[in-house]
Write an enzyme that holds these catalytic residues in place. Structure first.
Site, PDB file in Angstrom:
ATOM      1  N   HIS A  58      -1.488   1.160  -4.160  1.00 16.19           N
ATOM      2  CA  HIS A  58      -1.928   2.559  -4.034  1.00 16.19           C
ATOM      3  C   HIS A  58      -1.037   3.485  -4.843  1.00 16.19           C
ATOM      4  O   HIS A  58      -0.940   4.674  -4.566  1.00 16.19           O
ATOM      5  CB  HIS A  58      -1.947   2.984  -2.554  1.00 16.19           C
ATOM      6  CG  HIS A  58      -3.079   2.343  -1.802  1.00 16.19           C
ATOM      7  ND1 HIS A  58      -3.167   2.379  -0.423  1.00 16.19           N
ATOM      8  CD2 HIS A  58      -4.159   1.655  -2.228  1.00 16.19           C
ATOM      9  CE1 HIS A  58      -4.261   1.733  -0.033  1.00 16.19           C
ATOM     10  NE2 HIS A  58      -4.880   1.267  -1.119  1.00 16.19           N
ATOM     11  N   GLN A  63       0.843  -1.199   0.000  1.00 15.99           N
ATOM     12  CA  GLN A  63       0.000   0.000   0.000  1.00 15.99           C
ATOM     13  C   GLN A  63       0.879   1.251   0.000  1.00 15.99           C
ATOM     14  O   GLN A  63       0.375   2.369  -0.022  1.00 15.99           O
ATOM     15  CB  GLN A  63      -0.917   0.016   1.226  1.00 15.99           C
ATOM     16  CG  GLN A  63      -1.863  -1.164   1.291  1.00 15.99           C
ATOM     17  CD  GLN A  63      -2.576  -1.269   2.623  1.00 15.99           C
ATOM     18  OE1 GLN A  63      -3.659  -0.701   2.822  1.00 15.99           O
ATOM     19  NE2 GLN A  63      -1.963  -1.987   3.550  1.00 15.99           N
ATOM     20  N   CYS A  83      -0.063  20.797 -16.753  1.00 14.08           N
ATOM     21  CA  CYS A  83       0.573  20.039 -17.833  1.00 14.08           C
ATOM     22  C   CYS A  83       1.124  20.996 -18.904  1.00 14.08           C
ATOM     23  O   CYS A  83       0.395  21.888 -19.368  1.00 14.08           O
ATOM     24  CB  CYS A  83      -0.470  19.094 -18.448  1.00 14.08           C
ATOM     25  SG  CYS A  83       0.140  18.174 -19.872  1.00 14.08           S
ATOM     26  N   THR A 128       0.398  -2.950   8.586  1.00 16.59           N
ATOM     27  CA  THR A 128      -0.816  -2.318   8.066  1.00 16.59           C
ATOM     28  C   THR A 128      -1.940  -2.483   9.080  1.00 16.59           C
ATOM     29  O   THR A 128      -2.116  -3.537   9.678  1.00 16.59           O
ATOM     30  CB  THR A 128      -1.252  -2.901   6.706  1.00 16.59           C
ATOM     31  OG1 THR A 128      -2.509  -2.328   6.319  1.00 16.59           O
ATOM     32  CG2 THR A 128      -1.333  -4.407   6.694  1.00 16.59           C
TER      33      THR A 128
HETATM   34  N1  APR Z   1       6.613  -2.114  14.070  1.00 13.78           N
HETATM   35  C1  APR Z   1       5.381  -2.703  14.117  1.00 13.78           C
HETATM   36  N2  APR Z   1       4.240  -2.092  13.703  1.00 13.78           N
HETATM   37  C2  APR Z   1       4.354  -0.821  13.233  1.00 13.78           C
HETATM   38  C3  APR Z   1       5.594  -0.147  13.156  1.00 13.78           C
HETATM   39  C4  APR Z   1       6.749  -0.857  13.597  1.00 13.78           C
HETATM   40  N3  APR Z   1       7.970  -0.306  13.527  1.00 13.78           N
HETATM   41  N4  APR Z   1       5.371   1.105  12.639  1.00 13.78           N
HETATM   42  C5  APR Z   1       4.041   1.201  12.430  1.00 13.78           C
HETATM   43  N5  APR Z   1       3.432   0.043  12.778  1.00 13.78           N
HETATM   44  C6  APR Z   1       2.009  -0.279  12.620  1.00 13.78           C
HETATM   45  C7  APR Z   1       1.095   0.720  13.284  1.00 13.78           C
HETATM   46  O1  APR Z   1       0.811   0.319  14.609  1.00 13.78           O
HETATM   47  C8  APR Z   1      -0.144   0.665  12.393  1.00 13.78           C
HETATM   48  O2  APR Z   1      -1.122  -0.232  12.925  1.00 13.78           O
HETATM   49  O3  APR Z   1       1.726  -0.204  11.245  1.00 13.78           O
HETATM   50  C9  APR Z   1       0.352   0.129  11.061  1.00 13.78           C
HETATM   51  C10 APR Z   1       0.257   1.143   9.951  1.00 13.78           C
HETATM   52  O4  APR Z   1      -1.113   1.370   9.716  1.00 13.78           O
HETATM   53  P1  APR Z   1      -1.561   2.673   8.887  1.00 13.78           P
HETATM   54  O5  APR Z   1      -0.841   3.869   9.384  1.00 13.78           O
HETATM   55  O6  APR Z   1      -3.064   2.671   8.852  1.00 13.78           O
HETATM   56  O7  APR Z   1      -0.986   2.413   7.421  1.00 13.78           O
HETATM   57  P2  APR Z   1      -1.638   1.540   6.275  1.00 13.78           P
HETATM   58  O8  APR Z   1      -2.359   0.352   6.828  1.00 13.78           O
HETATM   59  O9  APR Z   1      -0.582   1.305   5.267  1.00 13.78           O
HETATM   60  O10 APR Z   1      -2.718   2.559   5.624  1.00 13.78           O
HETATM   61  C11 APR Z   1      -3.396   2.092   4.469  1.00 13.78           C
HETATM   62  O11 APR Z   1      -4.391   4.271   4.194  1.00 13.78           O
HETATM   63  O12 APR Z   1      -3.693   6.406   4.569  1.00 13.78           O
HETATM   64  C12 APR Z   1      -4.090   5.531   3.579  1.00 13.78           C
HETATM   65  O13 APR Z   1      -3.489   5.242   1.336  1.00 13.78           O
HETATM   66  C13 APR Z   1      -2.947   5.316   2.634  1.00 13.78           C
HETATM   67  O14 APR Z   1      -1.875   3.287   1.914  1.00 13.78           O
HETATM   68  C14 APR Z   1      -2.409   3.950   3.048  1.00 13.78           C
HETATM   69  C15 APR Z   1      -3.652   3.249   3.556  1.00 13.78           C
END
Ligand code: APR
Length: 240
Positions: free
Chosen positions: A111, A91, A143, A184
């Site tokens: 994404h 993502q 553009c 995620t």
């Molecule tokens: N170790 C373990 N877990 C981690 C760490 C780490 N070092 N750093 C972050 N996390 C976990 C967080 O606790 C969180 O639950 O990673 C997760 C990231 O979740 P999000 O911030 O929601 O990211 P993501 O799931 O990629 O978001 C999906 O949402 O904002 C939109 O388009 C954007 O692609 C993104 C999508």
């Protein structure tokens, strides 16, 4: 015993080790500044020049530009080198899986990517680095060919995901033996539903995340810990 077919889904959490904040974690971009999500809403981006100007400033200053792959990105490349990794569905738009050694053909950017920018009218593509380099003169870049609005090739909220990415992701989720979700929150659709699809198709779901997700109860294993420790250890389990 043949090696299991492994598909991996990554989110922003795998890139925090590279200095790129996630979105919903304790220090996440949306956690700290909920109003910033407006900069990624496609309707606001198209309609409101201020949103575009602020959004382009964000892309110019994004930490992805100077980031390097984390230990976890590199560990997944080792799994691929051993022929044990089918595909990484990410993502993230930072390109760090490829920079960490994963062949581009084994990375599906669900994404989109920050690397390139396209005109929303004629589709002309160019490196985003060139566009952000010119922001001082053109804070709301248009553009050069048709005057259309330029946007990084990142999927904004309200936009469709690339059809080819969805097809590859569905194929991966329905044919793998193990589906590993790393960093995620599994809170954004349609990508989060891939975890359901994998489990319904008979795969074991492994979740590596610091915080609980809605899919933990469907997981064969939940590894609650720092990704840069947990992912190399998980990879070593398959390589041994
Ligand atoms: N170790 C373990 N877990 C981690 C760490 C780490 N070092 N750093 C972050 N996390 C976990 C967080 O606790 C969180 O639950 O990673 C997760 C990231 O979740 P999000 O911030 O929601 O990211 P993501 O799931 O990629 O978001 C999906 O949402 O904002 C939109 O388009 C954007 O692609 C993104 C999508």
């Amino acid at each position: 015993m043949p090696s299991p077919r492994i598909a991996v889904l990554t989110g922003a959490g795998i890139s925090t080790g590279s200095g790129i904040p996630d979105f919903r974690g304790p220090a996440g971009v949306w956690t700290l500044n909920p109003e910033r999500v407006r900069l990624l809403e496609i309707d606001d981006f198209v309609r409101d020049k201020e949103v575009r100007v602020a959004g382009w400033r964000d892309w110019r200053d994004h930490p992805a530009w100077g980031s390097t792959p984390s230990i976890a990105h590199v560990a997944l490349a080792r799994l691929a080198d051993a022929g044990l990794l089918d595909v990484v569905l990410t993502q993230n738009f930072d390109g760090l899986h490829q920079a960490g050694g994963l062949p581009a053909g084994q990375v599906v950017e669900m994404h989109g990517t920050l690397r390139t920018t396209s005109c929303m009218r004629c589709g002309k593509s160019q490196p985003t680095a060139d566009v952000v380099a010119g922001l001082a003169a053109s804070p709301d870049p248009a553009c050069a060919d048709c005057g259309g609005i330029l946007k990084p090739d990142i999927v904004y909220f309200g936009e469709q995901l690339p059809a080819e990415a969805i097809d590859r992701a569905v194929h991966a989720a329905t044919t793998c033996d193990v589906f590993i979700a790393i960093g995620t929150s599994l809170s954004v659709y349609p990508v989060a539903s891939l975890a359901d699809l994998a489990v319904e198709s008979g795969a074991n779901l492994i979740i590596v995340n610091a915080e609980p997700t809605d899919y933990d109860r469907h997981a064969t294993e939940v590894i609650r810990g720092p990704i840069d420790l947990a992912v190399p250890a998980l990879v070593d389990r398959y390589l041994d």
